[in-house]
Design an enzyme around this catalytic site. Sequence first.
Site, PDB file in Angstrom:
ATOM      1  N   THR A   1      44.527  44.952  41.470  1.00 42.70           N
ATOM      2  CA  THR A   1      43.869  44.904  42.781  1.00 42.70           C
ATOM      3  C   THR A   1      42.615  44.066  42.609  1.00 42.70           C
ATOM      4  O   THR A   1      41.714  44.448  41.854  1.00 42.70           O
ATOM      5  CB  THR A   1      43.471  46.319  43.256  1.00 42.70           C
ATOM      6  OG1 THR A   1      44.638  47.128  43.314  1.00 42.70           O
ATOM      7  CG2 THR A   1      42.835  46.274  44.639  1.00 42.70           C
TER       8      THR A   1
ATOM      9  N   LYS B   1      46.772  45.334  50.901  1.00 42.81           N
ATOM     10  CA  LYS B   1      46.308  46.463  50.075  1.00 42.81           C
ATOM     11  C   LYS B   1      44.926  46.962  50.552  1.00 42.81           C
ATOM     12  O   LYS B   1      44.708  48.153  50.749  1.00 42.81           O
ATOM     13  CB  LYS B   1      46.240  46.007  48.613  1.00 42.81           C
ATOM     14  CG  LYS B   1      45.479  46.900  47.674  1.00 42.81           C
ATOM     15  CD  LYS B   1      46.337  47.934  47.030  1.00 42.81           C
ATOM     16  CE  LYS B   1      45.487  48.904  46.227  1.00 42.81           C
ATOM     17  NZ  LYS B   1      46.238  50.022  45.723  1.00 42.81           N
TER      18      LYS B   1
ATOM     19  N   LYS C   1      36.015  51.036  44.836  1.00 37.20           N
ATOM     20  CA  LYS C   1      36.332  49.645  44.469  1.00 37.20           C
ATOM     21  C   LYS C   1      37.051  48.954  45.633  1.00 37.20           C
ATOM     22  O   LYS C   1      36.695  47.846  46.031  1.00 37.20           O
ATOM     23  CB  LYS C   1      37.212  49.623  43.212  1.00 37.20           C
ATOM     24  CG  LYS C   1      37.738  48.230  42.878  1.00 37.20           C
ATOM     25  CD  LYS C   1      38.787  48.211  41.781  1.00 37.20           C
ATOM     26  CE  LYS C   1      39.417  46.823  41.698  1.00 37.20           C
ATOM     27  NZ  LYS C   1      40.456  46.686  40.696  1.00 37.20           N
TER      28      LYS C   1
HETATM   29  P1  NAD Z   1      42.767  50.369  33.375  1.00 32.66           P
HETATM   30  O1  NAD Z   1      41.320  50.098  33.215  1.00 32.66           O
HETATM   31  O2  NAD Z   1      43.360  51.633  32.830  1.00 32.66           O
HETATM   32  O3  NAD Z   1      43.642  49.139  32.793  1.00 32.66           O
HETATM   33  C1  NAD Z   1      43.209  47.805  32.760  1.00 32.66           C
HETATM   34  C2  NAD Z   1      43.506  47.287  31.370  1.00 32.66           C
HETATM   35  O4  NAD Z   1      43.175  45.896  31.276  1.00 32.66           O
HETATM   36  C3  NAD Z   1      42.676  47.993  30.288  1.00 32.66           C
HETATM   37  O5  NAD Z   1      43.541  48.585  29.330  1.00 32.66           O
HETATM   38  C4  NAD Z   1      41.824  46.888  29.692  1.00 32.66           C
HETATM   39  O6  NAD Z   1      41.581  47.043  28.306  1.00 32.66           O
HETATM   40  C5  NAD Z   1      42.686  45.671  29.975  1.00 32.66           C
HETATM   41  N1  NAD Z   1      41.930  44.423  29.913  1.00 32.66           N
HETATM   42  C6  NAD Z   1      40.690  44.157  30.376  1.00 32.66           C
HETATM   43  N2  NAD Z   1      40.338  42.894  30.106  1.00 32.66           N
HETATM   44  C7  NAD Z   1      41.394  42.335  29.477  1.00 32.66           C
HETATM   45  C8  NAD Z   1      41.638  41.054  28.930  1.00 32.66           C
HETATM   46  N3  NAD Z   1      40.727  40.080  29.020  1.00 32.66           N
HETATM   47  N4  NAD Z   1      42.815  40.826  28.313  1.00 32.66           N
HETATM   48  C9  NAD Z   1      43.746  41.811  28.213  1.00 32.66           C
HETATM   49  N5  NAD Z   1      43.571  43.062  28.707  1.00 32.66           N
HETATM   50  C10 NAD Z   1      42.410  43.317  29.335  1.00 32.66           C
HETATM   51  O7  NAD Z   1      43.045  50.288  34.950  1.00 32.66           O
HETATM   52  P2  NAD Z   1      44.363  50.765  35.727  1.00 32.66           P
HETATM   53  O8  NAD Z   1      44.106  52.104  36.306  1.00 32.66           O
HETATM   54  O9  NAD Z   1      45.549  50.517  34.868  1.00 32.66           O
HETATM   55  O10 NAD Z   1      44.323  49.739  36.951  1.00 32.66           O
HETATM   56  C11 NAD Z   1      44.718  48.391  36.791  1.00 32.66           C
HETATM   57  C12 NAD Z   1      44.649  47.722  38.152  1.00 32.66           C
HETATM   58  O11 NAD Z   1      45.499  48.414  39.079  1.00 32.66           O
HETATM   59  C13 NAD Z   1      43.255  47.730  38.769  1.00 32.66           C
HETATM   60  O12 NAD Z   1      43.054  46.497  39.415  1.00 32.66           O
HETATM   61  C14 NAD Z   1      43.297  48.889  39.757  1.00 32.66           C
HETATM   62  O13 NAD Z   1      42.419  48.727  40.829  1.00 32.66           O
HETATM   63  C15 NAD Z   1      44.745  48.825  40.215  1.00 32.66           C
HETATM   64  N6  NAD Z   1      45.292  50.098  40.690  1.00 32.66           N
HETATM   65  C16 NAD Z   1      45.085  51.250  40.000  1.00 32.66           C
HETATM   66  C17 NAD Z   1      45.632  52.444  40.470  1.00 32.66           C
HETATM   67  C18 NAD Z   1      45.426  53.739  39.732  1.00 32.66           C
HETATM   68  O14 NAD Z   1      45.728  54.814  40.303  1.00 32.66           O
HETATM   69  N7  NAD Z   1      44.962  53.731  38.479  1.00 32.66           N
HETATM   70  C19 NAD Z   1      46.389  52.451  41.657  1.00 32.66           C
HETATM   71  C20 NAD Z   1      46.615  51.250  42.318  1.00 32.66           C
HETATM   72  C21 NAD Z   1      46.062  50.077  41.822  1.00 32.66           C
END
Ligand code: NAD
Length: 289
Positions: free
Chosen positions: A87, A162, A237
């Site tokens: 997102t 979204k 966010k």
């Molecule tokens: P998260 O923080 O658990 O996962 C993100 C991952 O990206 C982390 O493991 C981090 O180490 C990795 N990362 C960061 N920089 C990086 C790089 N340069 N290279 C490689 N990896 C890198 O977050 P999440 O909960 O998995 O969410 C991911 C996305 O999905 C976000 O944009 C969030 O807004 C969206 N989202 C989350 C949810 C939810 O319920 N968690 C629901 C819908 C959407």
Amino acid sequence: MNIGFIGLGNMGAPMAKNLAAAGHAVSGFDITGATVPGVASAAGAQDAATGRDAVITMLPDGAILASVYAEIIPAAAAGTLMIDCSTVDVASARAAAAKAEAAGLRFLDAPVSGGTTGAEAGSLTFMTGGTEEAFDAARPLFDVMGQKAVLCGPAGSGQAAKICNNMILGISMIGVCESFALAEKLGLSAEALFDVVSTSSGSCWSVNSYCPVPGVGPKSPADNGYRPGFAAALMLKDLRLSQQAAADADAATPMGALAAKLYETFTGSDLQGRDFSAMLPWLRGQGHG
Ligand code: NAD
């Protein structure tokens, strides 16, 4: 397909795992070194993007997406399907699309709803932006990771859908919590209010499917001490992203702005880390003011 998957966090790890379990060859990379059973570990982002049919990213925000894309776009072969499921703000999605397309790659922004339980169960909803051709090529992957995928329009449209959806959700959850908090002070039971509202004109997802009162309605994070679920910080966010988009597009979103402010205050309180429906106990602690 031969798939690179970058960002193996709470969402990305189960999504990559499901793709591998469905028989795709998946190579994953996360900056933390996280690994996923069934998913080969790529040496870095470039390695995860080299020689793949599709490269999926699931990253925290638009700035990180831009830096990862700067690294991987030169490594990806022409025609590679680049699917960003993070997102991010609409402007970042459009910029990523422009860079990918200029390099001869196919791009889709494909943010999801359904949370970590949807990611684990393979029941996410994908809201996508891009060409019909790219969408059709990605459909077999969406079918593994989710139960529904909608092509909303050109690049950026998935992110637009979204944040508009989540702006409705943030505003409606606050309205629902306000009503249940007021009912309590008026001596009206939450059960009675739920009975009426869930089949009346005030009905909405926040009441009917995700009631913020423990013990009322279907099971929800309220029944689990407000453990997320959908953390208030993630709602904040998304509300900030919608405010940024509204400012860029000169759109009036006064309720969205207020919802962002309220979630900002909420996440600075001792309820931070809780589900976004914990707006109810937070409101209980406030007076008419
Ligand atoms: P998260 O923080 O658990 O996962 C993100 C991952 O990206 C982390 O493991 C981090 O180490 C990795 N990362 C960061 N920089 C990086 C790089 N340069 N290279 C490689 N990896 C890198 O977050 P999440 O909960 O998995 O969410 C991911 C996305 O999905 C976000 O944009 C969030 O807004 C969206 N989202 C989350 C949810 C939810 O319920 N968690 C629901 C819908 C959407």
